[in-house]
Scaffold this motif. Structure first.
Motif, short mmCIF file in Angstrom:
data_model
loop_
_atom_site.label_atom_id
_atom_site.label_comp_id
_atom_site.label_asym_id
_atom_site.label_seq_id
_atom_site.Cartn_x
_atom_site.Cartn_y
_atom_site.Cartn_z
N TRP A 68 -0.43 -6.35 1.40
CA TRP A 68 -0.89 -5.10 0.78
C TRP A 68 -1.21 -4.08 1.86
N ALA A 96 2.00 -2.84 -7.60
CA ALA A 96 2.59 -1.65 -6.99
C ALA A 96 4.11 -1.73 -6.99
N ARG A 147 1.99 3.21 -3.25
CA ARG A 147 1.12 4.22 -3.84
C ARG A 147 1.12 5.51 -3.03
N HIS A 148 1.19 5.38 -1.71
CA HIS A 148 1.03 6.55 -0.85
C HIS A 148 2.36 7.19 -0.44
N TRP A 166 0.83 -1.20 0.00
CA TRP A 166 0.00 0.00 0.00
C TRP A 166 0.87 1.26 0.00
N PRO A 192 5.68 6.58 -2.28
CA PRO A 192 6.68 6.03 -3.20
C PRO A 192 8.07 6.58 -2.95
#
Length: 283
Positions: free
Chosen positions: A93, A116, A72-73, A69, A75
């Motif tokens: 995830w 991801a 995405r938030h 996760w 990187p």
């Protein structure tokens, strides 16, 4: 069998590893709503930079098992870990507990996670299922998704075997988790169990006993720290002291988790199949 670890023939192998980043685990546990604003979690803005600076100063390349996760938030944070020369492994995830998830839920977690990882150009080699347990799910599932080794709760080492797959196993006992020394409610995981946190000195004593036991058994072990819990300078300094202590210990091959996995994989006759843990700790 002593003296079989690493190029120098050490008695045991030890990897210092890190779990958690951002709000992922908090969202899974329900302490942060899924729609809450993200992007400024203290583990990313404070703890991670301090850890990366400390590890560079002590010249140690570690393994970070990260919930995908975060790709995405945060990187930039994941890139910082990789660019500093550390291994980035998979930790679910959104830290979904594998041992309480269906096969379909795990498949979706892996799909989201690997997409991801690919978006940042990182291929995870190691998997540490959240809570360190496989539950009813086969090791074959990790092998099918391209993982090279697995980190699981337990003390046996060698390889862990599914119906068709065989992956190197990097184990850790529950008292090799920093929460057993730092976090109320987790302290019962210590050996012997405790009721109160003991701080960095107590952690270093506990980890020293684990390394002594591992060296005597000729085994390997992962020592675990959670990034969000390194929120005090003395805790970060304790990790640096641990790195220096292990690097100077002739019994120990201090390596990255993937390096230990490669060593095991290349020597199948020396490392037979080992059982893995099948139950969660009683916290």
């Amino acid at each position: 069998m002593a003296g079989r670890w690493g190029p120098g023939g050490a008695d045991c192998a030890v990897a210092i590893t890190f779990d958690h980043l951002g709000e992922a685990a908090e969202i899974q546990l329900g302490s942060v709503p899924p729609d809450a604003p993200t992007g400024q979690h203290h583990s990313v803005t404070r703890e991670l930079p301090a850890l990366l600076t400390m590890l560079a100063a002590h010249a140690y390349s570690a393994t970070f098992f990260v919930e995908a996760w975060n790709f995405r938030h945060y990187p930039h944070a994941v890139r910082a870990i990789a660019e500093a020369g550390h291994e980035v492994g998979w930790h679910g995830w959104l830290h979904e507990p594998w041992h309480r998830s269906t096969a379909e839920e795990i498949e979706e977690s892996l799909r989201l996670s690997l997409d991801a990882f690919a978006a940042l150009g990182i291929r995870p080699r190691g998997a540490r299922p959240p809570a360190g347990l496989l539950g009813p799910h086969s090791i074959d599932l990790l092998a099918e998704h391209g993982f090279d080794y697995v980190s699981l709760a337990g003390t046996a080492f060698g390889t862990t075997v599914g119906s068709t797959a065989r992956l190197p196993l990097l184990p850790y006992p529950w008292h090799a988790v920093d929460g057993a020394y730092y976090v109320p409610g987790f302290t019962r995981l210590r050996v012997p169990p405790g009721d109160e946190p003991v701080g960095p000195d107590g952690l270093l004593d506990g980890y020293a006993a684990i390394v002594d036991d591992t060296a005597a058994a000729g085994g390997c072990v992962g020592l675990i720290f959670h990034v969000p819990w390194q929120d005090r300078p003395e805790r970060v300094e304790a990790i640096g002291a641990l790195v220096d202590r292990l690097a100077a210990d002739e019994r120990v091959w201090l390596a990255r988790a993937d390096e230990i996995a490669d060593w095991v994989r290349d020597r199948p006759a020396d490392f037979p199949a080992a059982p893995h843990a099948d139950r969660a700790p009683a916290w």
